[in-house]
Design an enzyme around this catalytic site. Sequence first.
Site, PDB file in Angstrom:
ATOM      1  N   ARG A 174     -27.345   9.470   1.896  1.00 33.82           N
ATOM      2  CA  ARG A 174     -25.992  10.030   1.850  1.00 33.82           C
ATOM      3  C   ARG A 174     -24.937   9.029   2.320  1.00 33.82           C
ATOM      4  O   ARG A 174     -23.750   9.311   2.262  1.00 33.82           O
ATOM      5  CB  ARG A 174     -25.899  11.366   2.589  1.00 33.82           C
ATOM      6  CG  ARG A 174     -26.157  11.377   4.070  1.00 33.82           C
ATOM      7  CD  ARG A 174     -25.871  12.786   4.611  1.00 33.82           C
ATOM      8  NE  ARG A 174     -26.051  12.889   6.033  1.00 33.82           N
ATOM      9  CZ  ARG A 174     -27.111  13.442   6.622  1.00 33.82           C
ATOM     10  NH1 ARG A 174     -28.084  13.931   5.897  1.00 33.82           N
ATOM     11  NH2 ARG A 174     -27.192  13.516   7.932  1.00 33.82           N
ATOM     12  N   ARG A 179     -21.252  -0.168  -0.747  1.00 33.44           N
ATOM     13  CA  ARG A 179     -20.356  -0.651  -1.803  1.00 33.44           C
ATOM     14  C   ARG A 179     -19.927  -2.093  -1.577  1.00 33.44           C
ATOM     15  O   ARG A 179     -19.744  -2.515  -0.443  1.00 33.44           O
ATOM     16  CB  ARG A 179     -19.150   0.270  -1.982  1.00 33.44           C
ATOM     17  CG  ARG A 179     -18.542   0.913  -0.792  1.00 33.44           C
ATOM     18  CD  ARG A 179     -17.245   1.640  -1.193  1.00 33.44           C
ATOM     19  NE  ARG A 179     -17.327   3.077  -1.066  1.00 33.44           N
ATOM     20  CZ  ARG A 179     -16.942   3.764   0.020  1.00 33.44           C
ATOM     21  NH1 ARG A 179     -16.440   3.135   1.053  1.00 33.44           N
ATOM     22  NH2 ARG A 179     -17.034   5.074   0.045  1.00 33.44           N
ATOM     23  N   ARG A 239     -33.372  19.269  15.146  1.00 34.99           N
ATOM     24  CA  ARG A 239     -32.960  18.315  16.156  1.00 34.99           C
ATOM     25  C   ARG A 239     -31.799  18.949  16.907  1.00 34.99           C
ATOM     26  O   ARG A 239     -30.891  19.516  16.271  1.00 34.99           O
ATOM     27  CB  ARG A 239     -32.519  17.015  15.462  1.00 34.99           C
ATOM     28  CG  ARG A 239     -32.288  15.857  16.403  1.00 34.99           C
ATOM     29  CD  ARG A 239     -33.595  15.345  16.968  1.00 34.99           C
ATOM     30  NE  ARG A 239     -33.364  14.170  17.793  1.00 34.99           N
ATOM     31  CZ  ARG A 239     -34.071  13.860  18.865  1.00 34.99           C
ATOM     32  NH1 ARG A 239     -35.081  14.634  19.241  1.00 34.99           N
ATOM     33  NH2 ARG A 239     -33.818  12.772  19.548  1.00 34.99           N
ATOM     34  N   ARG A 287     -22.825   8.616  19.492  1.00 33.15           N
ATOM     35  CA  ARG A 287     -21.438   8.322  19.124  1.00 33.15           C
ATOM     36  C   ARG A 287     -20.465   8.922  20.130  1.00 33.15           C
ATOM     37  O   ARG A 287     -20.810   9.837  20.882  1.00 33.15           O
ATOM     38  CB  ARG A 287     -21.116   8.828  17.715  1.00 33.15           C
ATOM     39  CG  ARG A 287     -21.629  10.223  17.423  1.00 33.15           C
ATOM     40  CD  ARG A 287     -21.592  10.500  15.910  1.00 33.15           C
ATOM     41  NE  ARG A 287     -22.423  11.662  15.596  1.00 33.15           N
ATOM     42  CZ  ARG A 287     -22.758  12.028  14.369  1.00 33.15           C
ATOM     43  NH1 ARG A 287     -22.348  11.342  13.333  1.00 33.15           N
ATOM     44  NH2 ARG A 287     -23.518  13.092  14.174  1.00 33.15           N
ATOM     45  N   GLU A 337     -22.043  12.261  22.226  1.00 37.03           N
ATOM     46  CA  GLU A 337     -23.047  13.110  21.563  1.00 37.03           C
ATOM     47  C   GLU A 337     -24.453  12.579  21.819  1.00 37.03           C
ATOM     48  O   GLU A 337     -24.746  11.431  21.521  1.00 37.03           O
ATOM     49  CB  GLU A 337     -22.723  13.108  20.060  1.00 37.03           C
ATOM     50  CG  GLU A 337     -23.615  13.997  19.240  1.00 37.03           C
ATOM     51  CD  GLU A 337     -23.144  14.076  17.784  1.00 37.03           C
ATOM     52  OE1 GLU A 337     -21.924  14.101  17.529  1.00 37.03           O
ATOM     53  OE2 GLU A 337     -24.017  14.083  16.902  1.00 37.03           O
ATOM     54  N   TYR A 394     -29.711  20.083   5.481  1.00 30.78           N
ATOM     55  CA  TYR A 394     -28.446  19.512   5.910  1.00 30.78           C
ATOM     56  C   TYR A 394     -27.438  19.814   4.817  1.00 30.78           C
ATOM     57  O   TYR A 394     -27.656  19.477   3.655  1.00 30.78           O
ATOM     58  CB  TYR A 394     -28.593  17.998   6.068  1.00 30.78           C
ATOM     59  CG  TYR A 394     -27.313  17.307   6.470  1.00 30.78           C
ATOM     60  CD1 TYR A 394     -27.049  17.042   7.808  1.00 30.78           C
ATOM     61  CD2 TYR A 394     -26.370  16.917   5.521  1.00 30.78           C
ATOM     62  CE1 TYR A 394     -25.879  16.414   8.186  1.00 30.78           C
ATOM     63  CE2 TYR A 394     -25.201  16.300   5.897  1.00 30.78           C
ATOM     64  CZ  TYR A 394     -24.963  16.048   7.229  1.00 30.78           C
ATOM     65  OH  TYR A 394     -23.797  15.421   7.591  1.00 30.78           O
ATOM     66  N   ASP A 444     -23.207  19.773   3.805  1.00 32.30           N
ATOM     67  CA  ASP A 444     -21.799  19.573   4.121  1.00 32.30           C
ATOM     68  C   ASP A 444     -21.078  20.904   3.964  1.00 32.30           C
ATOM     69  O   ASP A 444     -21.528  21.793   3.242  1.00 32.30           O
ATOM     70  CB  ASP A 444     -21.193  18.536   3.172  1.00 32.30           C
ATOM     71  CG  ASP A 444     -21.690  17.129   3.493  1.00 32.30           C
ATOM     72  OD1 ASP A 444     -21.846  16.815   4.680  1.00 32.30           O
ATOM     73  OD2 ASP A 444     -21.925  16.345   2.548  1.00 32.30           O
TER      74      ASP A 444
END
Length: 371
Positions: free
Chosen positions: A172, A176, A249, A280, A305, A353, A355
């Site tokens: 995900r 680029r 998790r 993070r 986190e 998972y 979005d």
Amino acid sequence: MAKYDLLIVGAGLYGAVFAREALEAGKSVLVIDRRGHIAGNAYTEETEGIQIHKYGAHIFHTSDKRVWEYVNRFAEFNNYRHELLAVYKNELYNLPFNMNTFSKMWNIRTPEEAKRIIEEQVKEAGIGEASNLEEQAISLVGRDIYEKLIKGYTRKQWGRECSELPAFIIKRLPVRYVYDNNYFNDRYQGIPIGGYTAMVGKILEGIETRLNADFFADREYYEALADRIVFSGMIDEYFDYSLGELEYRGLKFETELLDTENYQGNAVINYTEYEIPYTRIIEHKHFELKCQGGEKLPGTVITREYPHTWKRGDEPYYPINDDKNNALYEKYRTLAAKEGRVIFGGRLGGYRYLDMDKVIAMALNDSREAL
Ligand code: UDP
């Protein structure tokens, strides 16, 4: 006769959108949630004029025009654009993997140079078809980036080695060969002005919602209340863990209010080395662009986190989609298919998972089918 057409268990995005669609289709609906607030893990709470993402960073992004138009009915979105940074032993990199990352990593300038280095490293690793996250990562971006930006972070986030994790997790992340730090490829992106809680509140407007109402604490009572049930909680809990427990998790958040205007200069900075215990740091005000002129606030709120091993009773965050858990989930699906009057949905119902835009699309599709 039951009092409501529909009981919706869970006031997160899935439940709220389903409830809205049901209301607009003329159904009577009751929404319950065992937490003391709506909006599920997208929940935001205001502190010192800043919307705090209480369950971790939620950045809305989608390419689905129908979903974008839908959410814009309930909130105005700002023009936040997610540009992630990662720190590895005091070296700072841009993510997702793009020419800025490659240039910093190897002191190069052109896409051709970057491609050549990555190709060499992939060749050296001798990987054919990637069968796990480590192989997938190395074949996408080479060994240097894997070692510095992926290996330690992933091990912290999932509590397992990259060689023991499925390859799809890393897919995900965009790779680029242009100088573009936008974390997402989606056409539409932003944060609802006023926070997610206000947005979900609007979605739920006119719908009876009971908080601190635990379906499992009074199951018979709730089941008798409605003809049909929409369940967006954990599917294994619904079946009383009769086939075993699905694994997740867990995450812990440590939040601090600081007396400084701008702590880190970015909404999210990842700490990719394994030795730093958190993955993070979020500085919430940057999601609202509150350091870019206009409204300036004197203080700031940051959240560290920490991923951890999940146990029953903890908030479930990331489903662990390995073969064992996926097989168990399929067995629960078989049971679920036999529960004629119950619709299972959302991130937890699907054990995937997802979005936020996918959750909304799922609720729109499921409600259309069911109503
Ligand atoms: N990832 C990584 N290093 C990073 C960010 C992400 O290795 O600095 C990998 C890691 O394996 C993680 C996956 O990419 O589990 C997905 O990351 P994403 O940022 O999408 O996770 P989310 O923020 O949605 O939890």
